[in-house]
Design a protein around this motif. Structure first.
Motif, PDB file in Angstrom:
ATOM      1  N   ARG A   1       0.832  -1.208   0.000  1.00  0.00           N
ATOM      2  CA  ARG A   1       0.000   0.000   0.000  1.00  0.00           C
ATOM      3  C   ARG A   1       0.869   1.261   0.000  1.00  0.00           C
ATOM      4  NH1 ARG A   1      -3.638  -0.250   5.079  1.00  0.00           N
ATOM      5  NH2 ARG A   1      -1.672  -1.000   5.912  1.00  0.00           N
ATOM      6  N   ARG A   2       2.029   1.223  -0.581  1.00  0.00           N
ATOM      7  CA  ARG A   2       2.954   2.339  -0.448  1.00  0.00           C
ATOM      8  C   ARG A   2       2.971   3.266  -1.652  1.00  0.00           C
ATOM      9  NH1 ARG A   2       3.573   2.371   4.887  1.00  0.00           N
ATOM     10  NH2 ARG A   2       4.047   0.305   5.685  1.00  0.00           N
ATOM     11  N   PHE A   3       2.842   2.716  -2.848  1.00  0.00           N
ATOM     12  CA  PHE A   3       3.041   3.511  -4.053  1.00  0.00           C
ATOM     13  C   PHE A   3       1.946   4.561  -4.240  1.00  0.00           C
ATOM     14  CE2 PHE A   3       5.698  -0.121  -4.903  1.00  0.00           C
ATOM     15  CZ  PHE A   3       6.793   0.425  -5.551  1.00  0.00           C
ATOM     16  N   ALA A   4       0.780   4.359  -3.637  1.00  0.00           N
ATOM     17  CA  ALA A   4      -0.296   5.336  -3.787  1.00  0.00           C
ATOM     18  C   ALA A   4       0.062   6.672  -3.161  1.00  0.00           C
ATOM     19  CB  ALA A   4      -1.585   4.794  -3.162  1.00  0.00           C
ATOM     20  N   ARG A   5       1.024   6.695  -2.252  1.00  0.00           N
ATOM     21  CA  ARG A   5       1.424   7.949  -1.622  1.00  0.00           C
ATOM     22  C   ARG A   5       2.298   8.797  -2.540  1.00  0.00           C
ATOM     23  NH1 ARG A   5       3.197   5.656   4.385  1.00  0.00           N
ATOM     24  NH2 ARG A   5       1.212   4.620   4.873  1.00  0.00           N
ATOM     25  N   GLY A   6       2.746   8.221  -3.631  1.00  0.00           N
ATOM     26  CA  GLY A   6       3.614   8.959  -4.540  1.00  0.00           C
ATOM     27  C   GLY A   6       2.888   9.696  -5.637  1.00  0.00           C
ATOM     28  N   VAL A   7       1.564   9.643  -5.653  1.00  0.00           N
ATOM     29  CA  VAL A   7       0.789  10.375  -6.654  1.00  0.00           C
ATOM     30  C   VAL A   7       0.341  11.704  -6.062  1.00  0.00           C
ATOM     31  CG1 VAL A   7       0.010   8.267  -7.759  1.00  0.00           C
ATOM     32  CG2 VAL A   7      -1.371   9.286  -5.967  1.00  0.00           C
ATOM     33  N   THR A   8       0.087  12.668  -6.922  1.00  0.00           N
ATOM     34  CA  THR A   8      -0.292  13.998  -6.452  1.00  0.00           C
ATOM     35  C   THR A   8      -1.689  14.013  -5.855  1.00  0.00           C
ATOM     36  OG1 THR A   8      -1.030  14.524  -8.696  1.00  0.00           O
ATOM     37  CG2 THR A   8       1.227  15.146  -8.091  1.00  0.00           C
ATOM     38  N   THR A   9      -2.634  13.289  -6.467  1.00  0.00           N
ATOM     39  CA  THR A   9      -4.002  13.241  -5.971  1.00  0.00           C
ATOM     40  C   THR A   9      -4.697  12.001  -6.497  1.00  0.00           C
ATOM     41  OG1 THR A   9      -6.167  14.335  -6.009  1.00  0.00           O
ATOM     42  CG2 THR A   9      -4.721  14.714  -7.887  1.00  0.00           C
ATOM     43  N   GLU A  10      -5.585  11.431  -5.687  1.00  0.00           N
ATOM     44  CA  GLU A  10      -6.323  10.244  -6.103  1.00  0.00           C
ATOM     45  C   GLU A  10      -7.427  10.581  -7.099  1.00  0.00           C
ATOM     46  OE1 GLU A  10      -7.761   8.195  -2.709  1.00  0.00           O
ATOM     47  OE2 GLU A  10      -5.766   7.689  -1.934  1.00  0.00           O
TER      48      GLU A  10
ATOM     49  N   LEU B   1       6.462   0.764 -15.518  1.00  0.00           N
ATOM     50  CA  LEU B   1       5.273   1.537 -15.187  1.00  0.00           C
ATOM     51  C   LEU B   1       5.639   2.968 -14.814  1.00  0.00           C
ATOM     52  CD1 LEU B   1       2.239   1.806 -14.422  1.00  0.00           C
ATOM     53  CD2 LEU B   1       2.851   0.922 -12.159  1.00  0.00           C
ATOM     54  N   LEU B   2       6.655   3.129 -13.973  1.00  0.00           N
ATOM     55  CA  LEU B   2       7.068   4.474 -13.572  1.00  0.00           C
ATOM     56  C   LEU B   2       7.596   5.273 -14.758  1.00  0.00           C
ATOM     57  CD1 LEU B   2       8.802   3.699 -10.152  1.00  0.00           C
ATOM     58  CD2 LEU B   2       6.509   4.607 -10.543  1.00  0.00           C
ATOM     59  N   ASP B   3       8.331   4.616 -15.641  1.00  0.00           N
ATOM     60  CA  ASP B   3       8.838   5.319 -16.828  1.00  0.00           C
ATOM     61  C   ASP B   3       7.692   5.774 -17.728  1.00  0.00           C
ATOM     62  OD1 ASP B   3      11.366   4.863 -15.892  1.00  0.00           O
ATOM     63  OD2 ASP B   3      11.719   3.082 -17.124  1.00  0.00           O
TER      64      ASP B   3
ATOM     65  N   ILE C   1       2.355  12.003 -10.988  1.00  0.00           N
ATOM     66  CA  ILE C   1       3.356  11.518 -10.033  1.00  0.00           C
ATOM     67  C   ILE C   1       4.100  12.690  -9.419  1.00  0.00           C
ATOM     68  CG2 ILE C   1       5.461  10.155  -9.782  1.00  0.00           C
ATOM     69  CD1 ILE C   1       4.446   8.312 -11.933  1.00  0.00           C
ATOM     70  N   ASP C   2       4.231  12.660  -8.106  1.00  0.00           N
ATOM     71  CA  ASP C   2       5.093  13.594  -7.387  1.00  0.00           C
ATOM     72  C   ASP C   2       6.511  13.024  -7.460  1.00  0.00           C
ATOM     73  OD1 ASP C   2       6.530  15.090  -5.566  1.00  0.00           O
ATOM     74  OD2 ASP C   2       4.908  15.201  -4.113  1.00  0.00           O
ATOM     75  N   HIS C   3       7.367  13.616  -8.275  1.00  0.00           N
ATOM     76  CA  HIS C   3       8.673  13.021  -8.589  1.00  0.00           C
ATOM     77  C   HIS C   3       9.517  12.794  -7.343  1.00  0.00           C
ATOM     78  CE1 HIS C   3       8.438  14.557 -13.042  1.00  0.00           C
ATOM     79  NE2 HIS C   3       7.512  13.660 -12.730  1.00  0.00           N
ATOM     80  N   ALA C   4       9.625  13.795  -6.485  1.00  0.00           N
ATOM     81  CA  ALA C   4      10.467  13.661  -5.294  1.00  0.00           C
ATOM     82  C   ALA C   4       9.931  12.574  -4.365  1.00  0.00           C
ATOM     83  CB  ALA C   4      10.547  14.998  -4.570  1.00  0.00           C
ATOM     84  N   GLN C   5       8.625  12.564  -4.167  1.00  0.00           N
ATOM     85  CA  GLN C   5       8.022  11.569  -3.277  1.00  0.00           C
ATOM     86  C   GLN C   5       8.145  10.168  -3.853  1.00  0.00           C
ATOM     87  OE1 GLN C   5       6.909  12.255  -0.351  1.00  0.00           O
ATOM     88  NE2 GLN C   5       5.649  10.526   0.281  1.00  0.00           N
ATOM     89  N   MET C   6       7.903  10.024  -5.149  1.00  0.00           N
ATOM     90  CA  MET C   6       7.956   8.697  -5.755  1.00  0.00           C
ATOM     91  C   MET C   6       9.379   8.160  -5.808  1.00  0.00           C
ATOM     92  SD  MET C   6       6.117   6.247  -6.887  1.00  0.00           S
ATOM     93  CE  MET C   6       4.512   6.883  -7.342  1.00  0.00           C
ATOM     94  N   GLU C   7      10.362   9.012  -6.037  1.00  0.00           N
ATOM     95  CA  GLU C   7      11.755   8.559  -6.029  1.00  0.00           C
ATOM     96  C   GLU C   7      12.147   8.010  -4.670  1.00  0.00           C
ATOM     97  OE1 GLU C   7      14.077  11.846  -7.279  1.00  0.00           O
ATOM     98  OE2 GLU C   7      13.728  11.531  -9.425  1.00  0.00           O
TER      99      GLU C   7
END
Length: 490
Positions: free
Chosen positions: A93-102, A170-172, A186-192
């Motif tokens: 359940r971690r990758f969902a935090r790397g997006v800007t908004t649901e 997928l990320l690319d 995607i929030d680049h800094a958060q997702m990295e």
């Protein structure tokens, strides 16, 4: 939830830790001052309960964090030291935090591709489900929905190398995706940061070897093919659903330590009882899934007597045995009321009342007592003036003829919505509808709650009865107006 603690216990807890089993039942619920603090007594108590019950220890434990350690044992493994074969896995359940908004336009596509990167469906289950979804002519009836696939098919993890490759692809692909307003997905800094951390834990999200994560809870027949119904024990999804109801266990905004614990234990008992029924293959499902302590509906005990909102209900048998049955109001003849109510509820399966069935309903109506056939006396729901209290009316103001004109204008059975207990027949109909509908359902793609479904069917019966000229001419059946508010107050 912890903010509801009042009195001397106010401010003593800030976190709730729950432990569940593969059936969705909650084995332990502990309040602590901080996350992960003071859990050793909880772990010791769980191990003791398994040991005294002579149950085999769990094989896998899904956690939110601390799934592995670079040096020595993890904190979780150390807490459950008696379970030497325990495998700790990380919930996905971690990758969902790397997006800007649901609410982003491409959020659904991103999450679907992420699920595909981690899991794969069993090909044999998919083939059997598609075969059952074909008509006799060999044409597909409807497209397989994700919910149907998850209900009848297994899925398993792909392995660390393939998962890492697919997630990177997928990320690319979605790295620079934006919507029409130029908002990036995607929030680049958060997702990295998330990907650099989660890359090291890909082995922690893989299914453990030799552990069966799916339990068969039943089966259905579709297109001449038997389709098993599975329940998946992977992850902590059931606990997340439990968290939605946890705060509703405690009514109001505050409670003392004693009342807080009583409400919590009572809510946990009802939750676990419903999960136990759902886990037994072929067992009838519970009639209620309401966990709100302020509006809970207890299922009636099988038999003649039951409990419904704290009031005694006397369930009459479908077949009259020659004995007079006493109703919830202490009056006899209740077996005729329930027989007529059952027949009226059965009208849901047809669009109109056939002539022969209309005369059967008339015969059942004639068997009612004179009190049940009399006009319904509604309790007062409105006051034109206050007769007591601080703002009461000092002088009486009554205009002769107003009440009679209002009754003539509104007509029989019209006016404001009434409570079902105003009529023994209407109340018996709602009792039967409550027993049939234990939860809400999806109608035309829209989720309708349990009370909405019951009201929808009651209004359908009401329209069918009113449109039958035989019933209107030979009976005085009054299915008056009821809404969700008066239904829930009942």
């Amino acid at each position: 939830m912890t903010k509801k603690l009042a009195g001397s216990a106010a401010g003593t807890a800030a976190w709730v830790t729950n432990v569940g089993n593969e059936h969705g039942q909650v084995l332990m619920s502990v309040l602590t001052a901080a996350e992960g603090d003071g859990l050793l007594p909880m772990a010791a108590g769980l191990m003791q309960r398994y040991r005294e019950a002579q149950e085999p220890p769990p094989r896998v434990l899904y956690v939110d964090r601390e799934c592995c350690s670079l040096t020595g044992q993890t904190k979780v493994v150390a807490m459950f030291h008696e379970w030497d074969r325990l495998v700790v896995r990380l919930d996905v359940r971690r990758f969902a935090r790397g997006v800007t908004t649901e609410s982003h336009h491409f959020y659904g596509q991103f999450m679907a591709r992420l699920s595909y990167s981690i899991f794969e469906w069993d090909k044999d289950d998919i083939a059997r489900r598609e075969k059952a979804n074909m008509s006799k002519e060999g044409e597909r009836i409807t497209k397989l929905s994700s919910r149907e696939v998850a209900r009848h098919c297994h899925r398993r993890t792909r392995g660390v190398p393939e998962t890492e490759r697919l997630i990177q692809e997928l990320l690319d692909a979605f790295w620079d995706v934006k919507d029409d307003l130029g908002v990036p997905l995607i929030d680049h800094a958060q997702m990295e940061e998330i990907w650099s951390t989660q890359r090291r834990h890909l082995h922690c999200i893989q299914d453990p070897q030799g552990v069966e994560l799916y339990t068969k809870t039943g089966e259905i027949r579709r297109g001449g093919i038997r389709l098993p119904v599975y329940r998946c024990a992977r992850g902590s999804t059931s606990l997340e659903s439990f968290h939605l109801h946890l705060c509703r266990f405690i009514p109001g905004n505050s409670a003392s330590a004693l009342h807080f614990q009583v409400y919590l234990l009572e809510g946990l008992a009802r939750w676990n009882e419903n999960r136990a029924r759902a886990a037994v293959e072929g067992a009838p499902r519970t009639r209620t899934h309401c966990y709100n302590a302020t509006a809970q509906l207890r299922p009636a005990h099988p038999g003649v007597r039951g409990s419904h909102h704290g009031r005694k209900l006397h369930q009459a048998h479908r077949e009259y045995t020659g004995k007079d049955v006493i109703g919830p109001d202490g009056l006899g003849g209740y077996q005729h009321v329930t027989a007529l109510a059952h027949t009226l509820v059965e009208l849901l399966h047809q669009a109109f009342v056939p002539q022969h069935q209309a005369w059967q309903i008339v015969e059942l109506w004639l068997k009612l007592t004179d009190r049940d056939k009399a006009a319904v006396s509604f309790p007062p729901c409105h006051q034109d003036r206050l007769v007591k209290g601080r703002f009461k009316t000092s002088r009486s103001a009554h205009t002769p003829g107003v009440d009679s004109v209002q009754r003539a204008f509104l007509g029989k059975g019209a006016g404001a919505a009434q409570t079902p207990k105003a009529s023994r027949l209407v109340e018996a109909m709602f009792v039967e509808l409550c027993q049939v509908h234990y939860e809400g359902r999806t109608i035309a793609g829209v989720r309708v709650n349990r009370w909405g479904v019951i009201m929808r069917e009651y209004n359908t019966i009401r329209d069918i009865v009113v449109s039958c000229q035989t019933l209107m001419a030979n009976t005085s059946i009054n299915l008056f107006l009821v809404n969700q508010r008066t239904l829930m107050q009942w």
